[in-house]
Design an enzyme around this catalytic site. Sequence first.
Site, PDB file in Angstrom:
ATOM      1  N   HIS A  39      -4.304   3.944   7.171  1.00 47.99           N
ATOM      2  CA  HIS A  39      -3.671   3.396   5.970  1.00 47.99           C
ATOM      3  C   HIS A  39      -2.958   4.562   5.264  1.00 47.99           C
ATOM      4  O   HIS A  39      -3.285   4.933   4.154  1.00 47.99           O
ATOM      5  CB  HIS A  39      -4.709   2.707   5.074  1.00 47.99           C
ATOM      6  CG  HIS A  39      -4.128   1.693   4.113  1.00 47.99           C
ATOM      7  ND1 HIS A  39      -4.619   0.422   3.979  1.00 47.99           N
ATOM      8  CD2 HIS A  39      -3.107   1.781   3.236  1.00 47.99           C
ATOM      9  CE1 HIS A  39      -3.930  -0.239   3.048  1.00 47.99           C
ATOM     10  NE2 HIS A  39      -3.004   0.575   2.572  1.00 47.99           N
ATOM     11  N   ARG A  69     -12.608  -4.979   3.825  1.00 51.31           N
ATOM     12  CA  ARG A  69     -11.569  -4.238   4.555  1.00 51.31           C
ATOM     13  C   ARG A  69     -11.372  -2.889   3.858  1.00 51.31           C
ATOM     14  O   ARG A  69     -10.951  -2.845   2.713  1.00 51.31           O
ATOM     15  CB  ARG A  69     -10.254  -5.035   4.588  1.00 51.31           C
ATOM     16  CG  ARG A  69      -9.169  -4.261   5.252  1.00 51.31           C
ATOM     17  CD  ARG A  69      -7.841  -5.008   5.390  1.00 51.31           C
ATOM     18  NE  ARG A  69      -6.912  -4.058   5.982  1.00 51.31           N
ATOM     19  CZ  ARG A  69      -5.720  -3.737   5.497  1.00 51.31           C
ATOM     20  NH1 ARG A  69      -5.245  -4.347   4.431  1.00 51.31           N
ATOM     21  NH2 ARG A  69      -4.993  -2.813   6.073  1.00 51.31           N
ATOM     22  N   GLU A  93       0.555  -1.888   7.651  1.00 54.50           N
ATOM     23  CA  GLU A  93       1.974  -1.989   7.290  1.00 54.50           C
ATOM     24  C   GLU A  93       2.845  -0.883   7.899  1.00 54.50           C
ATOM     25  O   GLU A  93       3.374  -0.032   7.170  1.00 54.50           O
ATOM     26  CB  GLU A  93       2.123  -1.987   5.765  1.00 54.50           C
ATOM     27  CG  GLU A  93       1.425  -3.151   5.095  1.00 54.50           C
ATOM     28  CD  GLU A  93       1.854  -3.358   3.643  1.00 54.50           C
ATOM     29  OE1 GLU A  93       2.547  -2.497   3.091  1.00 54.50           O
ATOM     30  OE2 GLU A  93       1.486  -4.404   3.076  1.00 54.50           O
ATOM     31  N   GLU A 107      -4.228  -8.788   3.207  1.00 50.18           N
ATOM     32  CA  GLU A 107      -3.968  -8.469   1.792  1.00 50.18           C
ATOM     33  C   GLU A 107      -3.162  -9.593   1.157  1.00 50.18           C
ATOM     34  O   GLU A 107      -2.233 -10.120   1.768  1.00 50.18           O
ATOM     35  CB  GLU A 107      -3.125  -7.183   1.625  1.00 50.18           C
ATOM     36  CG  GLU A 107      -3.845  -5.905   1.911  1.00 50.18           C
ATOM     37  CD  GLU A 107      -2.962  -4.668   1.701  1.00 50.18           C
ATOM     38  OE1 GLU A 107      -2.023  -4.718   0.870  1.00 50.18           O
ATOM     39  OE2 GLU A 107      -3.215  -3.666   2.383  1.00 50.18           O
ATOM     40  N   ASN A 118      -0.362  -9.065   5.572  1.00 48.85           N
ATOM     41  CA  ASN A 118      -0.351  -8.660   4.164  1.00 48.85           C
ATOM     42  C   ASN A 118       0.839  -9.368   3.546  1.00 48.85           C
ATOM     43  O   ASN A 118       1.971  -9.170   4.006  1.00 48.85           O
ATOM     44  CB  ASN A 118      -0.112  -7.151   4.000  1.00 48.85           C
ATOM     45  CG  ASN A 118      -1.282  -6.301   4.466  1.00 48.85           C
ATOM     46  OD1 ASN A 118      -2.276  -6.807   4.962  1.00 48.85           O
ATOM     47  ND2 ASN A 118      -1.156  -4.993   4.296  1.00 48.85           N
TER      48      ASN A 118
HETATM   49  C1  FCB Z   1       0.440  -2.941   0.134  1.00 49.69           C
HETATM   50  C2  FCB Z   1      -0.394  -1.754   0.577  1.00 49.69           C
HETATM   51  C3  FCB Z   1      -1.595  -1.519  -0.296  1.00 49.69           C
HETATM   52  C4  FCB Z   1      -1.252  -1.701  -1.760  1.00 49.69           C
HETATM   53  C5  FCB Z   1      -0.603  -3.044  -1.989  1.00 49.69           C
HETATM   54  C6  FCB Z   1      -0.297  -3.360  -3.421  1.00 49.69           C
HETATM   55  O1  FCB Z   1       1.734  -2.828   0.615  1.00 49.69           O
HETATM   56  O2  FCB Z   1      -0.831  -1.958   1.901  1.00 49.69           O
HETATM   57  O3  FCB Z   1      -2.105  -0.235  -0.019  1.00 49.69           O
HETATM   58  O4  FCB Z   1      -0.455  -0.666  -2.183  1.00 49.69           O
HETATM   59  O5  FCB Z   1       0.597  -3.087  -1.250  1.00 49.69           O
END
Ligand code: FCB
Length: 510
Positions: free
Chosen positions: A180, A136, A225, A418, A350
Amino acid sequence: MKSKTTSRLTRREFARSTLAAGVAAALPAGLFSACSVSNAARTANSAAPASSHSAKFDSSSEVSFPKGFFWGAATAAYQIEGAWNEDGKGESIWDRFAHTPGKIKNAGTGDTACDSYHRFSEDVALLQAMNLNSYRFSISWPRLQPAGSGPANSKGIDYYSRLIDALLEARIRPFVTLYHWDLPQALEDAGGWPARDTASRFADYVDLTARALGDRVSDWMLFNEPLAFIYGGYLEGSHAPGRESLLDFLRASHTVNRAQGAGFRALKATRPSARVGTAFSMSPCEPATSSEEDRVAAERAHAVTNLWFLEPALMGRYPEALVFPSETAMGVKFGDLDQMRAPLDFIGINLYYRTIASAPSALERISHTQQWLFPVKMTEGQQGPKTDNGWEVWPPALYDMVMRITRDFNRPQIEITENGCAYNDGPDASGAIRDTRRIAYHRQYLHALARSIADGADVRGYHAWTLLDNFEWDQGFSQRFGLAYVDFKTQRTLKESGRWYAKVAAQNRV
Ligand code: FCB
């Protein structure tokens, strides 16, 4: 009103603490004190929350994953690529923000970061060494379309083409995030995400990218996010572009929801068979006590934390429990709700921590403006051990979140986009990086995930955050989340966790 430290925490704490902190920044001083709410919540919630699993998942025995499961790692362009102004790339809001003194811990920038723009073949080699079959990564919008509109930058397309070809050659699925967080600065200058037009610009960019790369990429995420970047960027100001405005935050949330719908349609129009989702920041929300008030508060917390960008996509409406913000303040116009619809093919999760929610007292509701607008207090769990950046390790959170989405949305396809931990272990005298806490972390979360699959969830893949130690936004280079250690001058070295993960991926079991 807010200390720098508080504000640094708040992107993470948004899910956990309260919308209050940001709203406080935007409301007249004296009406409300963000810190007092967070602190009160912390004290009040230090007892075990009513519905939390005290039972740990048993991770001593081995569990298998479904055949064809995707084992992956995740990264983001600004956090690893560097080459911030090379080969025709435009300036992004993160370039501008990181170049502004005082914004990033120890004055870090992504100017060079892990230098993946020049060293992506080493990244691919690491993925191969870990037997991973999914990577990813995100595309930098201003690398592809420097000013956020107009023609594509052919050298930008070449870079991602080479990366994608190398992945396919290595039999690794390219799993692409379109946004992102690095908006072209030119679009911020034209109003940024609060401006309605940015949704159309996003759809054009999606179309351009799908045309250029969609012959070899079939799995896409529109956003990473949404709540985190509009909160940090437009309300709290700790992230690019660093604005602190309640109205901008609310407007941005609506533009992003419209952009999600428009981007979905643009992608499907160009590549009808593409599989399209979004990676949402999610956190299961548990009531602090067994009272009815806290139960209601936990549902409100769930709506704001997990549904603000999901329900608009899947149902064309804002969640009912999201009594504030009102649609008027967000700037909702006739026809917008239909535009937000995006029947996502999968839901990306995530997940880093859980949230404990409680109802504000009558006094708090009167004295804190935020709490009659948005009556819930949120804080982080306190029972589990902490990672080096202070996040609670609580594996059942992954099980709870996956099961809630499975139940409430009719068993959708889920990808864990994530999950990971900051532990700052470095090389020992022999050069090995013995990050045993990271191994324990992933093992436990994977056991929780396996349990959710056994209980009926349709989970297709797991992506560890992250492949490489990298630029952690406003925290600069102070937090190491990587499966590979990066010394930022010379090379990348797999940590013990990376070697362990290689076995998990090869055997499809943990
Ligand atoms: C998430 C983000 C990623 C990274 C992690 C630790 O919120 O998507 O880019 O910063 O946290």
